[in-house]
Design an enzyme around this catalytic site. Structure first.
Site, short mmCIF file in Angstrom:
data_model
loop_
_atom_site.label_atom_id
_atom_site.label_comp_id
_atom_site.label_asym_id
_atom_site.label_seq_id
_atom_site.Cartn_x
_atom_site.Cartn_y
_atom_site.Cartn_z
N CYS A 75 -1.44 -2.20 1.60
CA CYS A 75 -0.65 -1.54 2.66
C CYS A 75 0.84 -1.79 2.46
CB CYS A 75 -1.07 -2.07 4.03
SG CYS A 75 -2.79 -1.80 4.40
C1 BEZ Z 1 -4.93 -4.13 1.62
O1 BEZ Z 1 -4.12 -3.44 2.23
O2 BEZ Z 1 -4.62 -4.69 0.59
C2 BEZ Z 1 -6.34 -4.29 2.13
C3 BEZ Z 1 -6.60 -4.32 3.48
C4 BEZ Z 1 -7.91 -4.51 3.92
C5 BEZ Z 1 -8.93 -4.64 2.99
C6 BEZ Z 1 -8.66 -4.58 1.64
C7 BEZ Z 1 -7.36 -4.41 1.19
#
Ligand code: BEZ
Length: 219
Positions: A46
């Protein structure tokens, strides 16, 4: 799960955000909009995605598009997280608002719930969803990715250009289309109409069926 899909009118979401209280319709006005959700603050994928949306914000703005992010954490958390996003992004500012949805109501309204992921208390977690909204407030295109797969922001720009061309010229964009390459004329346009509508002309591909439906043009 019932959910918002293409052709639906996006609800007029009211929410707290990093830019204060937002009423979605007021924020969008008559512009195109892109609303995109993230599984959570302070998560790796994110952080890279929000950073790239910030880096490309001018490209979206040039195309008359307003951006709006969404993550379920609260505004205070978003504000702290933005410092990390900007640091990752070599200081490029996050200029678009990020909505807060601590009660997980907006993600349900906008079909942004990950069916598999749950937070530690068993609550719903957002998927990596993105809706492109037309000036008429209808959903024109949606991406629905799992948390593990980051989006390609160049692809978001590419499909936006396709949608805007189709809205303006009664054309569609063929496989692997890139901005600047030829479009195809929509099947609803007759050859007579096409001659009027595309003064630079068009090429019809000869096909075994002899049907004249594969017509390429520059617009
Ligand atoms: C991420 O944004 O890296 C992420 C968020 C939740 C689960 C897996 C990855």
């Amino acid at each position: 799960m019932p959910g918002l899909t293409i052709g639906d009118t996006i609800p007029n979401i009211q929410a707290d955000s990093t830019h204060g209280k937002i009423s979605l319709y007021d924020y969008l006005g008559d512009s195109w909009g892109i609303i995109f959700s993230h599984p959570g603050d302070f998560t790796p994928v994110c952080t890279t995605e929000l950073g790239m949306m910030a880096a490309q914000a001018e490209e979206f703005s040039k195309r008359g598009v307003k951006l709006i992010g969404l993550s379920c954490d609260d505004v205070q958390s978003h504000t702290e997280w933005i410092k990390d996003i900007e640091a990752f992004n070599k200081g490029k500012k996050v200029t678009y608002p990020i909505l807060a949805d601590p009660k997980r109501e907006i993600i349900k309204q906008l079909n942004m719930v990950d069916p598999d992921e749950k937070d530690p208390s068993g609550g719903a977690v957002p998927s990596r969803a993105l809706h492109i909204i037309g000036p008429d407030k209808k959903v024109k295109l949606s991406f629905l990715y799992p948390a593990s797969t980051g989006r390609n922001i160049d692809e978001v720009l590419r499909v936006l250009e396709s949608l805007q061309k189709a809205a303006k010229h009664k054309v569609a964009t063929p496989v692997n289309w890139k901005p600047g390459s030829k479009c195809v004329i929509s099947p609803s346009v007759s050859n007579e109409q096409a001659k009027q509508m595309f003064p630079n002309g068009y090429e019809t591909m000869e096909l075994p069926s002899k049907k004249e439906y594969l017509r390429f043009t520059d617009v």
